[in-house]
Design a protein around this motif. Structure first.
Motif, PDB file in Angstrom:
ATOM      1  N   VAL A  44       0.796  -1.084  -0.178  1.00  0.00           N
ATOM      2  CA  VAL A  44       0.016   0.083   0.218  1.00  0.00           C
ATOM      3  C   VAL A  44       0.970   1.122   0.010  1.00  0.00           C
ATOM      4  O   VAL A  44       0.506   2.285  -0.730  1.00  0.00           O
ATOM      5  CB  VAL A  44      -0.753   0.062   1.179  1.00  0.00           C
ATOM      6  CG1 VAL A  44      -1.795   1.238   1.263  1.00  0.00           C
ATOM      7  CG2 VAL A  44      -1.975  -0.938   0.886  1.00  0.00           C
ATOM      8  N   PHE A  45       1.940   1.258   0.899  1.00  0.00           N
ATOM      9  CA  PHE A  45       2.767   2.544   0.953  1.00  0.00           C
ATOM     10  C   PHE A  45       3.440   2.625  -0.656  1.00  0.00           C
ATOM     11  O   PHE A  45       3.584   3.743  -0.967  1.00  0.00           O
ATOM     12  CB  PHE A  45       4.008   2.205   2.061  1.00  0.00           C
ATOM     13  CG  PHE A  45       5.115   3.414   1.773  1.00  0.00           C
ATOM     14  CD1 PHE A  45       4.990   4.498   2.604  1.00  0.00           C
ATOM     15  CD2 PHE A  45       6.490   2.944   1.411  1.00  0.00           C
ATOM     16  CE1 PHE A  45       5.750   5.303   2.404  1.00  0.00           C
ATOM     17  CE2 PHE A  45       7.229   4.048   1.173  1.00  0.00           C
ATOM     18  CZ  PHE A  45       6.805   5.401   1.888  1.00  0.00           C
ATOM     19  N   GLU A  46       3.959   1.519  -1.141  1.00  0.00           N
ATOM     20  CA  GLU A  46       4.556   1.587  -2.758  1.00  0.00           C
ATOM     21  C   GLU A  46       3.439   2.181  -3.596  1.00  0.00           C
ATOM     22  O   GLU A  46       3.991   3.173  -4.328  1.00  0.00           O
ATOM     23  CB  GLU A  46       4.972   0.078  -3.072  1.00  0.00           C
ATOM     24  CG  GLU A  46       5.373  -0.001  -4.406  1.00  0.00           C
ATOM     25  CD  GLU A  46       5.627  -1.303  -5.046  1.00  0.00           C
ATOM     26  OE1 GLU A  46       6.378  -1.245  -6.047  1.00  0.00           O
ATOM     27  OE2 GLU A  46       5.262  -2.158  -4.323  1.00  0.00           O
ATOM     28  N   CYS A  47       2.142   1.800  -3.378  1.00  0.00           N
ATOM     29  CA  CYS A  47       1.328   2.065  -4.416  1.00  0.00           C
ATOM     30  C   CYS A  47       1.108   3.601  -4.287  1.00  0.00           C
ATOM     31  O   CYS A  47       0.852   4.452  -5.146  1.00  0.00           O
ATOM     32  CB  CYS A  47       0.037   1.456  -4.447  1.00  0.00           C
ATOM     33  SG  CYS A  47      -1.441   2.029  -5.298  1.00  0.00           S
ATOM     34  N   VAL A  51       1.518   6.992  -6.890  1.00  0.00           N
ATOM     35  CA  VAL A  51       0.813   7.956  -7.081  1.00  0.00           C
ATOM     36  C   VAL A  51       1.086   9.247  -6.858  1.00  0.00           C
ATOM     37  O   VAL A  51       0.787  10.130  -7.667  1.00  0.00           O
ATOM     38  CB  VAL A  51      -0.628   7.445  -6.325  1.00  0.00           C
ATOM     39  CG1 VAL A  51      -1.451   8.572  -6.536  1.00  0.00           C
ATOM     40  CG2 VAL A  51      -1.322   6.219  -6.869  1.00  0.00           C
ATOM     41  N   VAL A  52       1.769   9.617  -5.734  1.00  0.00           N
ATOM     42  CA  VAL A  52       2.282  10.809  -5.352  1.00  0.00           C
ATOM     43  C   VAL A  52       3.580  11.328  -6.409  1.00  0.00           C
ATOM     44  O   VAL A  52       3.378  12.228  -6.775  1.00  0.00           O
ATOM     45  CB  VAL A  52       2.624  10.968  -3.806  1.00  0.00           C
ATOM     46  CG1 VAL A  52       3.511  12.007  -3.703  1.00  0.00           C
ATOM     47  CG2 VAL A  52       1.508  10.659  -3.105  1.00  0.00           C
ATOM     48  N   VAL A  53       4.184  10.345  -6.805  1.00  0.00           N
ATOM     49  CA  VAL A  53       5.514  10.868  -7.472  1.00  0.00           C
ATOM     50  C   VAL A  53       5.018  10.795  -8.946  1.00  0.00           C
ATOM     51  O   VAL A  53       5.299  11.807  -9.485  1.00  0.00           O
ATOM     52  CB  VAL A  53       6.593   9.808  -7.184  1.00  0.00           C
ATOM     53  CG1 VAL A  53       7.706   9.976  -8.302  1.00  0.00           C
ATOM     54  CG2 VAL A  53       7.252   9.749  -6.040  1.00  0.00           C
ATOM     55  N   MET A  54       4.112  10.015  -9.403  1.00  0.00           N
ATOM     56  CA  MET A  54       3.933  10.056 -10.972  1.00  0.00           C
ATOM     57  C   MET A  54       2.625  10.750 -11.294  1.00  0.00           C
ATOM     58  O   MET A  54       2.432  11.161 -12.374  1.00  0.00           O
ATOM     59  CB  MET A  54       3.644   8.595 -11.319  1.00  0.00           C
ATOM     60  CG  MET A  54       5.120   7.629 -11.280  1.00  0.00           C
ATOM     61  SD  MET A  54       4.607   5.790 -11.348  1.00  0.00           S
ATOM     62  CE  MET A  54       4.484   5.920 -13.194  1.00  0.00           C
ATOM     63  N   GLY A  55       1.769  11.050 -10.109  1.00  0.00           N
ATOM     64  CA  GLY A  55       0.600  11.722 -10.402  1.00  0.00           C
ATOM     65  C   GLY A  55      -0.399  10.583 -10.694  1.00  0.00           C
ATOM     66  O   GLY A  55      -0.195   9.359 -10.889  1.00  0.00           O
ATOM     67  N   PHE A  56      -1.862  11.091 -10.542  1.00  0.00           N
ATOM     68  CA  PHE A  56      -2.653   9.986 -10.724  1.00  0.00           C
ATOM     69  C   PHE A  56      -3.360   9.557 -11.956  1.00  0.00           C
ATOM     70  O   PHE A  56      -3.222   8.692 -12.599  1.00  0.00           O
ATOM     71  CB  PHE A  56      -3.775  10.185  -9.513  1.00  0.00           C
ATOM     72  CG  PHE A  56      -4.776   8.847  -9.457  1.00  0.00           C
ATOM     73  CD1 PHE A  56      -4.146   7.696  -8.877  1.00  0.00           C
ATOM     74  CD2 PHE A  56      -6.079   9.108  -9.521  1.00  0.00           C
ATOM     75  CE1 PHE A  56      -5.201   6.553  -8.636  1.00  0.00           C
ATOM     76  CE2 PHE A  56      -7.105   8.103  -9.602  1.00  0.00           C
ATOM     77  CZ  PHE A  56      -6.384   6.716  -8.965  1.00  0.00           C
ATOM     78  N   VAL A  57      -3.892  10.816 -12.339  1.00  0.00           N
ATOM     79  CA  VAL A  57      -4.580  10.707 -13.912  1.00  0.00           C
ATOM     80  C   VAL A  57      -4.041  11.733 -14.955  1.00  0.00           C
ATOM     81  O   VAL A  57      -3.484  11.255 -15.956  1.00  0.00           O
ATOM     82  CB  VAL A  57      -5.959  10.906 -13.530  1.00  0.00           C
ATOM     83  CG1 VAL A  57      -6.669  10.620 -15.162  1.00  0.00           C
ATOM     84  CG2 VAL A  57      -6.440   9.577 -12.960  1.00  0.00           C
ATOM     85  N   LEU A  64      -2.340   5.757 -13.732  1.00  0.00           N
ATOM     86  CA  LEU A  64      -3.323   5.129 -14.541  1.00  0.00           C
ATOM     87  C   LEU A  64      -3.190   4.979 -15.906  1.00  0.00           C
ATOM     88  O   LEU A  64      -4.139   4.364 -16.640  1.00  0.00           O
ATOM     89  CB  LEU A  64      -4.523   5.791 -14.049  1.00  0.00           C
ATOM     90  CG  LEU A  64      -5.101   5.552 -12.487  1.00  0.00           C
ATOM     91  CD1 LEU A  64      -6.398   6.073 -12.318  1.00  0.00           C
ATOM     92  CD2 LEU A  64      -5.008   4.049 -12.222  1.00  0.00           C
ATOM     93  N   LYS A  65      -2.215   5.560 -16.533  1.00  0.00           N
ATOM     94  CA  LYS A  65      -1.995   5.564 -17.915  1.00  0.00           C
ATOM     95  C   LYS A  65      -1.046   4.475 -18.290  1.00  0.00           C
ATOM     96  O   LYS A  65      -0.216   4.055 -17.752  1.00  0.00           O
ATOM     97  CB  LYS A  65      -1.608   6.969 -18.390  1.00  0.00           C
ATOM     98  CG  LYS A  65      -2.421   8.053 -18.304  1.00  0.00           C
ATOM     99  CD  LYS A  65      -2.098   9.253 -18.849  1.00  0.00           C
ATOM    100  CE  LYS A  65      -3.217  10.283 -19.002  1.00  0.00           C
ATOM    101  NZ  LYS A  65      -2.844  11.399 -19.821  1.00  0.00           N
TER     102      LYS A  65
END
Length: 65
Positions: A44-47, A51-57, A64-65
């Motif tokens: 969960v921490f890795e995910c 998400v924080v580093v890469m952005g979500f959408v 998610l891309k």
């Protein structure tokens, strides 16, 4: 990758005797439940970190891309 491999090995080492023999209590399965919680927290921490580093959408290299 090491966490995934370790988690897979631990999942494969479950003691199924207590499924067939109700009087048998496996200490190993109790330990596996603790390890399962630890590995779940790591994943969960890795995910969340990705998400924080890469952005979500919205970003070009979003999670998610």
């Amino acid at each position: 990758m090491l966490c995934i491999i370790a988690n897979s090995v631990l999942l494969a080492s479950k003691d199924y005797r207590e499924v067939y023999d109700i009087s048998h209590k496996s200490e190993w399965n109790e330990l596996l439940e603790i390890f399962d919680s630890i590995f779940s927290a790591i994943f969960v921490f890795e995910c969340a970190f990705k998400v924080v580093v890469m952005g979500f959408v919205k970003h070009r290299n979003a999670y998610l891309k």
